[in-house]
Write a protein that holds these residues in place. Structure first.
Motif, PDB file in Angstrom:
ATOM      1  N   ALA A  61      65.155  53.629  16.018  1.00  0.00           N
ATOM      2  CA  ALA A  61      65.329  52.514  16.924  1.00  0.00           C
ATOM      3  C   ALA A  61      63.346  51.907  17.381  1.00  0.00           C
ATOM      4  CB  ALA A  61      65.116  53.209  18.937  1.00  0.00           C
ATOM      5  N   HIS A  62      62.859  52.699  16.742  1.00  0.00           N
ATOM      6  CA  HIS A  62      60.630  52.346  16.082  1.00  0.00           C
ATOM      7  C   HIS A  62      60.548  52.051  15.476  1.00  0.00           C
ATOM      8  CE1 HIS A  62      61.298  53.555  20.924  1.00  0.00           C
ATOM      9  NE2 HIS A  62      61.206  55.133  20.846  1.00  0.00           N
ATOM     10  N   GLU A  63      60.942  52.593  14.530  1.00  0.00           N
ATOM     11  CA  GLU A  63      60.235  51.769  13.196  1.00  0.00           C
ATOM     12  C   GLU A  63      61.541  51.295  12.431  1.00  0.00           C
ATOM     13  OE1 GLU A  63      59.420  55.277  11.060  1.00  0.00           O
ATOM     14  OE2 GLU A  63      58.599  56.204  12.736  1.00  0.00           O
ATOM     15  N   GLY A  64      62.317  50.691  12.427  1.00  0.00           N
ATOM     16  CA  GLY A  64      63.063  49.788  12.141  1.00  0.00           C
ATOM     17  C   GLY A  64      64.393  50.688  10.959  1.00  0.00           C
ATOM     18  N   ALA A  65      64.143  51.792  10.669  1.00  0.00           N
ATOM     19  CA  ALA A  65      64.864  51.787   9.656  1.00  0.00           C
ATOM     20  C   ALA A  65      66.024  51.510   9.391  1.00  0.00           C
ATOM     21  CB  ALA A  65      64.988  54.001   9.889  1.00  0.00           C
ATOM     22  N   LYS A  66      66.288  51.515   8.541  1.00  0.00           N
ATOM     23  CA  LYS A  66      68.451  50.399   8.552  1.00  0.00           C
ATOM     24  C   LYS A  66      69.171  52.580   9.358  1.00  0.00           C
ATOM     25  CE  LYS A  66      67.378  48.373   3.780  1.00  0.00           C
ATOM     26  NZ  LYS A  66      67.609  48.131   2.917  1.00  0.00           N
ATOM     27  N   LEU A  67      70.351  51.808   9.247  1.00  0.00           N
ATOM     28  CA  LEU A  67      71.052  52.727   9.858  1.00  0.00           C
ATOM     29  C   LEU A  67      73.139  52.360   9.555  1.00  0.00           C
ATOM     30  CD1 LEU A  67      72.542  54.523  11.809  1.00  0.00           C
ATOM     31  CD2 LEU A  67      72.953  53.115  13.953  1.00  0.00           C
ATOM     32  N   ALA A  68      73.484  53.703   8.155  1.00  0.00           N
ATOM     33  CA  ALA A  68      74.867  53.462   7.873  1.00  0.00           C
ATOM     34  C   ALA A  68      75.910  53.504   8.520  1.00  0.00           C
ATOM     35  CB  ALA A  68      74.996  54.541   7.471  1.00  0.00           C
ATOM     36  N   VAL A  69      76.147  52.346   8.783  1.00  0.00           N
ATOM     37  CA  VAL A  69      77.579  52.223   9.383  1.00  0.00           C
ATOM     38  C   VAL A  69      78.753  52.039   8.964  1.00  0.00           C
ATOM     39  CG1 VAL A  69      78.135  51.299  12.049  1.00  0.00           C
ATOM     40  CG2 VAL A  69      76.394  51.223  11.520  1.00  0.00           C
ATOM     41  N   THR A  70      80.027  52.645   9.244  1.00  0.00           N
ATOM     42  CA  THR A  70      81.117  52.487   8.839  1.00  0.00           C
ATOM     43  C   THR A  70      82.055  51.198   9.500  1.00  0.00           C
ATOM     44  OG1 THR A  70      82.211  54.474   9.881  1.00  0.00           O
ATOM     45  CG2 THR A  70      81.296  54.625   7.391  1.00  0.00           C
ATOM     46  N   GLY A  71      83.341  50.438   9.323  1.00  0.00           N
ATOM     47  CA  GLY A  71      83.583  49.864   9.597  1.00  0.00           C
ATOM     48  C   GLY A  71      84.339  50.789  11.058  1.00  0.00           C
ATOM     49  N   GLU A  72      85.304  51.706  10.773  1.00  0.00           N
ATOM     50  CA  GLU A  72      85.450  52.639  12.056  1.00  0.00           C
ATOM     51  C   GLU A  72      85.279  53.392  12.892  1.00  0.00           C
ATOM     52  OE1 GLU A  72      86.718  56.425  13.137  1.00  0.00           O
ATOM     53  OE2 GLU A  72      85.310  56.564  11.690  1.00  0.00           O
TER      54      GLU A  72
ATOM     55  N   VAL B 208      59.725  34.686  23.910  1.00  0.00           N
ATOM     56  CA  VAL B 208      59.660  35.740  23.474  1.00  0.00           C
ATOM     57  C   VAL B 208      61.454  36.049  23.522  1.00  0.00           C
ATOM     58  CG1 VAL B 208      59.229  37.893  23.466  1.00  0.00           C
ATOM     59  CG2 VAL B 208      57.066  36.223  23.208  1.00  0.00           C
ATOM     60  N   PRO B 209      61.891  36.016  22.603  1.00  0.00           N
ATOM     61  CA  PRO B 209      63.535  36.542  23.538  1.00  0.00           C
ATOM     62  C   PRO B 209      63.157  38.661  22.928  1.00  0.00           C
ATOM     63  CG  PRO B 209      63.243  36.096  21.004  1.00  0.00           C
ATOM     64  CD  PRO B 209      62.192  35.507  21.503  1.00  0.00           C
ATOM     65  N   HIS B 210      64.137  39.226  23.868  1.00  0.00           N
ATOM     66  CA  HIS B 210      64.373  40.122  24.352  1.00  0.00           C
ATOM     67  C   HIS B 210      64.341  40.691  22.340  1.00  0.00           C
ATOM     68  CE1 HIS B 210      64.777  41.120  27.856  1.00  0.00           C
ATOM     69  NE2 HIS B 210      65.866  40.374  28.151  1.00  0.00           N
ATOM     70  N   PRO B 211      63.673  41.451  21.813  1.00  0.00           N
ATOM     71  CA  PRO B 211      63.239  42.173  20.568  1.00  0.00           C
ATOM     72  C   PRO B 211      64.202  43.191  19.381  1.00  0.00           C
ATOM     73  CG  PRO B 211      62.169  43.563  22.276  1.00  0.00           C
ATOM     74  CD  PRO B 211      62.252  42.039  22.745  1.00  0.00           C
ATOM     75  N   THR B 212      65.093  42.206  18.997  1.00  0.00           N
ATOM     76  CA  THR B 212      66.589  43.028  18.112  1.00  0.00           C
ATOM     77  C   THR B 212      65.708  43.327  16.336  1.00  0.00           C
ATOM     78  OG1 THR B 212      66.720  41.133  17.319  1.00  0.00           O
ATOM     79  CG2 THR B 212      67.639  41.657  18.989  1.00  0.00           C
ATOM     80  N   LEU B 213      65.562  44.509  16.760  1.00  0.00           N
ATOM     81  CA  LEU B 213      65.287  45.455  15.246  1.00  0.00           C
ATOM     82  C   LEU B 213      65.890  45.034  13.873  1.00  0.00           C
ATOM     83  CD1 LEU B 213      63.928  48.757  16.280  1.00  0.00           C
ATOM     84  CD2 LEU B 213      62.593  47.089  16.585  1.00  0.00           C
ATOM     85  N   SER B 214      64.969  44.688  13.110  1.00  0.00           N
ATOM     86  CA  SER B 214      65.398  44.465  11.837  1.00  0.00           C
ATOM     87  C   SER B 214      66.304  45.289  10.978  1.00  0.00           C
ATOM     88  CB  SER B 214      64.258  43.404  11.110  1.00  0.00           C
ATOM     89  OG  SER B 214      65.142  43.492   9.930  1.00  0.00           O
ATOM     90  N   SER B 215      67.319  45.461  10.768  1.00  0.00           N
ATOM     91  CA  SER B 215      67.929  46.720   9.696  1.00  0.00           C
ATOM     92  C   SER B 215      67.203  46.338   8.254  1.00  0.00           C
ATOM     93  CB  SER B 215      69.218  46.004   9.372  1.00  0.00           C
ATOM     94  OG  SER B 215      69.024  44.753   8.547  1.00  0.00           O
ATOM     95  N   ALA B 216      66.148  45.934   7.867  1.00  0.00           N
ATOM     96  CA  ALA B 216      65.732  46.142   6.477  1.00  0.00           C
ATOM     97  C   ALA B 216      64.122  47.246   6.993  1.00  0.00           C
ATOM     98  CB  ALA B 216      65.454  44.556   6.373  1.00  0.00           C
ATOM     99  N   GLY B 217      64.554  48.192   7.257  1.00  0.00           N
ATOM    100  CA  GLY B 217      63.565  48.892   7.832  1.00  0.00           C
ATOM    101  C   GLY B 217      63.160  49.379   6.973  1.00  0.00           C
ATOM    102  N   PRO B 218      62.139  50.831   6.493  1.00  0.00           N
ATOM    103  CA  PRO B 218      61.800  51.802   5.945  1.00  0.00           C
ATOM    104  C   PRO B 218      62.163  52.665   5.232  1.00  0.00           C
ATOM    105  CG  PRO B 218      60.860  52.492   7.975  1.00  0.00           C
ATOM    106  CD  PRO B 218      61.232  50.865   8.463  1.00  0.00           C
ATOM    107  N   GLY B 219      62.858  52.553   3.835  1.00  0.00           N
ATOM    108  CA  GLY B 219      63.530  53.957   3.351  1.00  0.00           C
ATOM    109  C   GLY B 219      65.262  52.950   2.596  1.00  0.00           C
ATOM    110  N   PRO B 220      66.038  54.105   2.609  1.00  0.00           N
ATOM    111  CA  PRO B 220      67.224  53.828   2.462  1.00  0.00           C
ATOM    112  C   PRO B 220      67.954  54.241   3.822  1.00  0.00           C
ATOM    113  CG  PRO B 220      66.794  56.170   1.749  1.00  0.00           C
ATOM    114  CD  PRO B 220      65.444  55.142   2.027  1.00  0.00           C
TER     115      PRO B 220
END
Length: 528
Positions: free
Chosen positions: A250-261, A187-199
């Motif tokens: 963190a808990h529901e797996g929602a996506k997080l928009a991130v720019t390169g900067e 059981v590795p440390h859980p990493t939340l998928s970016s394919a979470g609910p909503g935009p």
């Protein structure tokens, strides 16, 4: 004349047997002293005396000898609670297995408060071995906890931005990282998928987290020395909305928009913060905290949660138990523990104090490991996965697919732990990282409370320290127990508990009278 009269209160048949083998005679406790103690103990003692009388023996029978000393002073007292005898009323030639006022480090509140004062007594930093904690009944502490929770949430967002940035930017799923080590794959440390609910959540959330962390870094390097250090009212941050959005990520797996900067700024800020925050390596990105009722033991009433509102609600509840706010402690949970075959464990380590002035400490070379019953997961915060106490875990069945190399009684010896470390290529960790870290934590704790304990010349006390280890094998002190249990819960503890009682008597009786006598598995680690 030899003053070989002893009294034992509590379930300690090993101590009784070892003292009698040395020629000591037991004085039974009077009924009033047994009030509040385990009722079966007196019955057991009386029955044992009757059996001995039937067996007979050379000279005066043991049962009769005990009756002959009923009006004598016991010179060696072993009890499972300090309140049975008054430490202040002990005579100079009486020895007891407790000191007065050790609550300074054997209670949750005492440990929390006094380790904060450690820099006044020792060069050690408590933040390197004791997860930060707060008393929720104290107004200042409660505000500090709320601020800490918010700051940790902001740092968690920066961590997640780095972990998920590639997914969000290129729109592909991140493959699982290969797992290293023989036992780490279950059981590795859980990493939340970016394919979470909503935009994806707007990049403004991450921008606010960056602002919070930058301001915090400034306070850590004293850039805001003339301003209010509190970040509770940071300009432009709606904390309720910020935390709700954080929970979604963190808990529901929602996506997080991130720019390169933003990704580069996250990396740079986290590197700078790590230079000032020694607990970042064990934090993880779920912001889990462990809520503990201060007046209970053996894991009772403990709750793990990742939501600020739940912590405050649970601590301030007025339900059937009418828990008072002042009784609750909250402590940062170690989210990145060392796992064995995907399962969480902690370690019970004994140490013995035989003097407080000069401070004299003995460290036991053997210890035991306690496993949880189910695989570790930060998505499921139930006790069977996170609380290693034997009294908690015995309520649960072992997980389906329990690894064949894990013990079915959930107990290992420290030697078995060392064998496992060697199996995964970390054979040196025990002697180079774990044991030195535990010794340092014990000594630092005792130094911080040395002036608060009331010593009695000749007395001693055996303690049980509970440790958990991070992924880097660094030990984290959870608590220190007075009167650690000697009840055998497995074949391992049956052997080790008997051994540590035997060796304690070797130190406090045999070695004290003759320095050439063996001290068993006890190692002297401090004599000021």
């Amino acid at each position: 004349q030899e003053k070989k009269i002893f009294t034992v209160q509590g379930p300690y048949p090993v101590i009784r047997s070892l003292l009698r083998a040395r020629g000591w005679v037991e004085k039974l406790l009077p009924r009033e002293s047994r009030a509040g103690s385990q009722p079966e103990q007196h019955h057991s003692s009386q029955k044992q005396l009757e059996e001995e009388e039937e067996e007979g023996g050379d000279g005066i029978r043991k049962g009769e000898a005990s009756r002959l000393v009923k009006n004598q002073v016991p010179y060696f007292i072993w009890t499972n609670r300090c309140s049975t005898f008054s430490c202040q009323r002990l005579q100079r030639d009486q020895v007891m297995n407790h000191y007065a006022r050790v609550a300074a480090f054997t209670t949750k509140v005492g440990l929390c408060l006094n380790l904060r004062n450690l820099p006044w007594f020792d060069q050690a930093d408590p933040n390197t071995f004791f997860p930060r904690c707060y008393r929720l009944g104290d107004v200042d502490d409660q505000e500090s906890f709320i601020e800490d929770f918010r700051l940790t949430a902001a740092r968690s967002l920066l961590h997640m931005a780095l972990e998920r940035a590639e997914d969000v930017l290129v729109g592909t799923e991140q493959p699982q990282k290969p797992v290293e080590g023989a036992g780490a794959a279950s059981v590795p440390h859980p990493t939340l998928s970016s394919a979470g609910p909503g935009p994806p959540l707007h990049s403004q959330l991450l921008e606010e987290a960056l602002q919070i962390c930058k301001q915090h870094l400034g306070s850590l390097v004293h850039e805001d020395i003339d301003t209010d250090p509190s970040l509770l009212h940071a300009t432009g941050i709606n904390w309720d909305r910020f935390l709700q959005d954080y929970y979604r990520v963190a808990h529901e797996g929602a996506k997080l928009a991130v720019t390169g900067e933003q990704q580069e700024r996250c990396r740079a800020l986290l590197q700078c913060l790590a230079e000032h925050l020694s607990q970042m390596a064990m934090e993880g990105d779920h912001n889990i905290w462990i809520l503990k009722p201060g007046a209970k033991s053996r894991g009772r009433g403990i709750v793990c949660t990742g939501q600020l509102e739940e912590v405050l609600q649970l601590a301030g509840c007025c339900g059937a138990r009418r828990a008072r706010l002042s009784e609750w402690m909250v402590q940062k949970y170690v989210e990145r523990p060392l796992l064995i075959f995907g399962t969480k464990f902690d370690l019970r380590q004994w140490f013995l104090v035989t003097d407080w002035n000069p401070l004299t400490v003995w460290f036991y070379r053997e210890s035991y490991v306690r496993f949880c019953s189910q695989p570790f997961s930060l998505r499921q915060l139930d006790p069977m996965r996170h609380l290693c106490n034997v009294s908690i875990q015995k309520q649960y069945k072992l997980a389906q697919g329990w690894h064949p190399q894990l013990p079915r009684d959930r107990i290992w010896s420290s030697r078995q732990l060392q064998a496992y470390l060697a199996q995964i290529g970390r054979a040196d960790a025990w002697h180079q990282v774990m044991v030195p870290g535990m010794k340092a934590a014990v000594l630092a704790t005792l130094h911080s409370t040395q002036d608060l304990v009331e010593p009695h010349e000749g007395s001693f006390e055996l303690y049980g320290a509970d440790f958990i280890f991070g992924e880097d094998c660094q030990p984290w002190l959870l608590e220190i127990n007075a009167s650690p249990t000697m009840a055998p819960s497995s074949a391992v503890t049956r052997r080790l508990c008997a051994n540590v009682q035997r060796d304690t008597l070797c130190v406090v009786i045999d070695h004290r009278n003759d320095s050439s006598c063996s001290t068993g598995a006890f190692e002297l680690i401090c004599k000021e």
